[in-house]
Design a protein around this motif. Structure first.
Motif, PDB file in Angstrom:
ATOM      1  N   ILE A 103       0.848  -1.194   0.000  1.00  0.00           N
ATOM      2  CA  ILE A 103       0.000   0.000   0.000  1.00  0.00           C
ATOM      3  C   ILE A 103       0.881   1.240   0.000  1.00  0.00           C
ATOM      4  CG2 ILE A 103      -1.659   1.331   1.383  1.00  0.00           C
ATOM      5  CD1 ILE A 103      -2.821  -1.442   2.270  1.00  0.00           C
ATOM      6  N   PHE A 104       1.915   1.231   0.819  1.00  0.00           N
ATOM      7  CA  PHE A 104       2.854   2.355   0.869  1.00  0.00           C
ATOM      8  C   PHE A 104       3.533   2.547  -0.486  1.00  0.00           C
ATOM      9  CE2 PHE A 104       7.294   3.771   1.561  1.00  0.00           C
ATOM     10  CZ  PHE A 104       7.045   5.040   2.047  1.00  0.00           C
ATOM     11  N   LEU A 105       4.034   1.467  -1.057  1.00  0.00           N
ATOM     12  CA  LEU A 105       4.731   1.556  -2.344  1.00  0.00           C
ATOM     13  C   LEU A 105       3.800   2.035  -3.457  1.00  0.00           C
ATOM     14  CD1 LEU A 105       6.889  -1.700  -2.127  1.00  0.00           C
ATOM     15  CD2 LEU A 105       7.714   0.667  -1.941  1.00  0.00           C
ATOM     16  N   ALA A 106       2.527   1.655  -3.378  1.00  0.00           N
ATOM     17  CA  ALA A 106       1.560   2.057  -4.406  1.00  0.00           C
ATOM     18  C   ALA A 106       1.321   3.561  -4.406  1.00  0.00           C
ATOM     19  CB  ALA A 106       0.240   1.320  -4.198  1.00  0.00           C
ATOM     20  N   GLN A 107       1.667   4.222  -3.327  1.00  0.00           N
ATOM     21  CA  GLN A 107       1.455   5.669  -3.219  1.00  0.00           C
ATOM     22  C   GLN A 107       2.657   6.481  -3.687  1.00  0.00           C
ATOM     23  OE1 GLN A 107      -0.244   6.748   0.641  1.00  0.00           O
ATOM     24  NE2 GLN A 107      -0.781   4.608   0.891  1.00  0.00           N
ATOM     25  N   LEU A 108       3.757   5.811  -4.005  1.00  0.00           N
ATOM     26  CA  LEU A 108       4.967   6.519  -4.403  1.00  0.00           C
ATOM     27  C   LEU A 108       4.915   6.932  -5.869  1.00  0.00           C
ATOM     28  CD1 LEU A 108       7.699   4.304  -2.690  1.00  0.00           C
ATOM     29  CD2 LEU A 108       6.636   6.394  -1.829  1.00  0.00           C
TER      30      LEU A 108
END
Length: 194
Positions: A103-108
């Motif tokens: 989820i964190f990586l998808a926001q980068l």
């Protein structure tokens, strides 16, 4: 399980105990082949220590943040378990931590993601977690495609669709983690070393 809401619950729990968090670099965790580690040892929740492999001292904040997302998920799980007197399976615990990283990586931004992926690929044999992280996008794509078919057939709402994608991703991650010898050994000892 709505991972985004579940993750927010963990994040809210950690936020409530943010003054009790202690992030340190620790040389000894290299012996475990770990990037980071949270030891669930303080039932008072007053001193929650996350250890980071000191090799990461020279890395950028984004890479360290990726590690911390994983470890903070474990802190949140521990807080929830302690406060609510519940227990989460070790494999599920790891799958949720990796899903939160996804989820964190998808926001980068694309360049930020490319930078992290490049580091992982250059060091893929350094840590079993790297292989799992590199495969997250494929698992998310598989889940997205399967949920897209369900969405068309069953008129899923956006919330239902997102839950489907993240739950599918988490379930695929859990299967991979259960098959990984590193995590089999870790979970046999019921530790939260990553």
């Amino acid at each position: 399980l709505d991972i985004e809401n579940h993750a927010n619950t963990y994040q809210a729990a950690v936020y409530a105990y943010r003054n009790c968090l202690d992030v340190q670099y620790l040389q000894e965790i290299k012996d475990f082949g770990a990037e980071g580690m949270f030891l669930a040892e303080d039932p008072t929740l007053q001193h929650l220590i996350i250890y980071i492999n000191p090799d990461y001292k020279d890395y950028d904040d984004l890479t360290i943040s990726t590690i911390l997302v994983h470890e903070i998920t474990h802190v949140g799980q521990y807080i929830q378990e302690t406060v609510n007197h519940t227990q989460i399976d070790c494999f599920e615990s790891e799958a949720e931590a990796f899903a939160n990283q996804a989820i964190f990586l998808a926001q980068l931004k694309n360049e930020e993601l490319r930078s992290i992926r490049s580091r992982l690929q250059e060091n893929v044999n350094a840590n079993p977690a790297f292989i799992i992280l590199l495969g997250i996008e494929d698992k998310k794509t598989e889940s997205f495609n399967a949920c897209s078919q369900l969405r068309s057939a069953n008129n899923l709402t956006t919330i239902q669709f997102n839950e489907c994608v993240w739950t599918g991703t988490k379930n695929k991650l859990e299967l991979e983690i259960k098959a990984d010898k590193y995590y089999q050994e870790q979970c046999a000892h019921n530790s939260t070393v990553n």
